[in-house]
Design a protein around this motif. Structure first.
Motif, short mmCIF file in Angstrom:
data_model
loop_
_atom_site.label_atom_id
_atom_site.label_comp_id
_atom_site.label_asym_id
_atom_site.label_seq_id
_atom_site.Cartn_x
_atom_site.Cartn_y
_atom_site.Cartn_z
N SER A 174 0.75 -1.22 0.08
CA SER A 174 0.05 -0.03 0.12
C SER A 174 0.87 1.25 -0.01
N SER A 175 1.40 1.60 -1.27
CA SER A 175 1.94 2.86 -1.31
C SER A 175 1.73 3.71 -2.59
N PRO A 176 2.03 4.85 -2.83
CA PRO A 176 1.71 5.35 -4.20
C PRO A 176 2.36 4.67 -5.31
N GLU A 177 3.54 4.15 -4.79
CA GLU A 177 4.42 3.74 -6.06
C GLU A 177 3.95 2.39 -6.52
N ARG A 178 3.45 1.49 -5.46
CA ARG A 178 3.04 0.11 -5.80
C ARG A 178 1.62 -0.12 -5.83
N GLY A 179 0.84 0.69 -5.45
CA GLY A 179 -0.52 0.66 -5.30
C GLY A 179 -1.05 0.01 -4.18
N THR A 180 -2.37 -0.41 -4.14
CA THR A 180 -2.61 -1.09 -3.02
C THR A 180 -3.33 -2.50 -3.28
N GLY A 221 3.70 0.26 -13.46
CA GLY A 221 3.35 -1.20 -12.80
C GLY A 221 4.61 -1.60 -12.36
N HIS A 222 4.63 -2.84 -12.20
CA HIS A 222 5.81 -3.74 -11.80
C HIS A 222 6.19 -4.71 -13.02
N ARG A 223 7.45 -5.32 -12.80
CA ARG A 223 7.83 -6.32 -13.72
C ARG A 223 8.48 -7.43 -12.93
N HIS A 276 3.18 -4.45 -15.45
CA HIS A 276 1.72 -4.65 -15.70
C HIS A 276 1.35 -4.30 -14.35
N TYR A 277 -0.03 -3.86 -13.92
CA TYR A 277 -0.61 -4.05 -12.83
C TYR A 277 -2.33 -4.09 -13.13
N ALA A 278 -2.93 -4.54 -11.98
CA ALA A 278 -4.46 -4.61 -11.85
C ALA A 278 -5.04 -3.56 -11.11
N HIS A 279 -6.01 -2.94 -11.82
CA HIS A 279 -6.80 -1.53 -11.24
C HIS A 279 -8.19 -2.32 -11.07
N ASN A 280 -8.85 -1.68 -9.96
CA ASN A 280 -10.30 -2.01 -9.58
C ASN A 280 -11.02 -1.03 -10.33
N THR A 281 -12.05 -1.07 -11.08
CA THR A 281 -12.84 -0.14 -11.67
C THR A 281 -14.41 -0.47 -11.24
N GLY A 282 -14.36 -1.24 -10.31
CA GLY A 282 -15.92 -1.73 -9.93
C GLY A 282 -16.21 -1.29 -8.60
N ASP A 283 -17.35 -1.65 -7.94
CA ASP A 283 -17.95 -1.61 -6.75
C ASP A 283 -17.74 -2.65 -5.91
N GLU A 284 -16.92 -3.63 -6.03
CA GLU A 284 -16.57 -4.68 -4.99
C GLU A 284 -15.20 -4.95 -5.27
N PRO A 285 -14.51 -5.65 -4.26
CA PRO A 285 -13.10 -5.83 -4.60
C PRO A 285 -12.74 -6.89 -5.85
N LEU A 286 -11.84 -6.30 -6.50
CA LEU A 286 -11.25 -7.23 -7.53
C LEU A 286 -10.37 -8.54 -7.18
N ARG A 287 -10.86 -9.61 -7.11
CA ARG A 287 -10.14 -10.65 -6.72
C ARG A 287 -9.81 -11.56 -7.81
N LEU A 288 -8.40 -11.92 -7.83
CA LEU A 288 -7.79 -12.80 -8.81
C LEU A 288 -7.01 -13.83 -8.41
N VAL A 289 -7.03 -14.98 -8.92
CA VAL A 289 -5.97 -16.00 -8.72
C VAL A 289 -4.66 -15.65 -9.35
N TYR A 290 -3.60 -15.96 -9.06
CA TYR A 290 -2.14 -15.46 -9.84
C TYR A 290 -1.57 -16.80 -9.78
N PRO A 343 9.58 0.06 -11.69
CA PRO A 343 10.56 1.25 -12.48
C PRO A 343 9.71 2.34 -11.83
N SER A 344 10.56 3.39 -11.96
CA SER A 344 10.32 4.78 -11.16
C SER A 344 9.42 5.45 -12.25
N ALA A 345 8.59 6.18 -11.61
CA ALA A 345 7.35 7.08 -12.52
C ALA A 345 7.92 7.82 -13.51
#
Length: 133
Positions: free
Chosen positions: A21-27, A61-63, A102-116, A131-133
């Motif tokens: 949970s950070s501005p660089e990595r997202g939540t 995103g991250h690599r 890459h990164y995943a972003h939630n655009t909905g009204d419930e948690p975005l859950r994924l199997v990796y 990578p730096s912004a």
């Protein structure tokens, strides 16, 4: 080393919650279900990740050096791969090549859950780069 010969069943509530949970990595929170760091298994690392509603996407995103697969199991969102956004919903599968940013972003009204899934013995065998912004 001997190959595992016994089946393994593990539930999310058996796992430690990890998170960024950070501005660089997202939540994101995740639970490593199977992998040589936490179970007597090899060849694959499998877990569940969750991006909360309203989470601000990272500026980049991250690599990592491993190919990754996402299977969306709840919520809606986008997976951004090398700058291209791909809409996802439950039952979507995403193949992410090694070294793709890459990164995943939630655009909905419930948690975005994924199997990796990584084709690696252990999560600790996946080497991340932010990578730096």
């Amino acid at each position: 080393m001997d190959r595992p010969t016994q089946p393994v069943v593990r539930h999310v509530d058996d796992c430690t919650t990890e998170h960024w949970s950070s501005p660089e990595r997202g939540t994101v929170a995740w639970w490593e279900l199977l992998g040589g760091d936490v179970t007597a298994t090899d060849e694959l690392t499998v877990g569940i990740a969750e991006i909360p509603v309203g989470a601000v996407p990272p500026p980049r995103g991250h690599r990592h050096d491993a190919t990754e697969v996402y299977v969306i199991v709840g919520g809606t969102g986008e997976v951004v791969i090398d700058g291209v956004a791909h809409s996802v919903r439950p039952q979507s599968a995403v193949w992410i090549p090694a070294d793709a940013e890459h990164y995943a972003h939630n655009t909905g009204d419930e948690p975005l859950r994924l199997v990796y899934v990584f084709a690696r013995d252990k999560f600790s065998d996946v080497h991340y780069e932010f990578p730096s912004a």
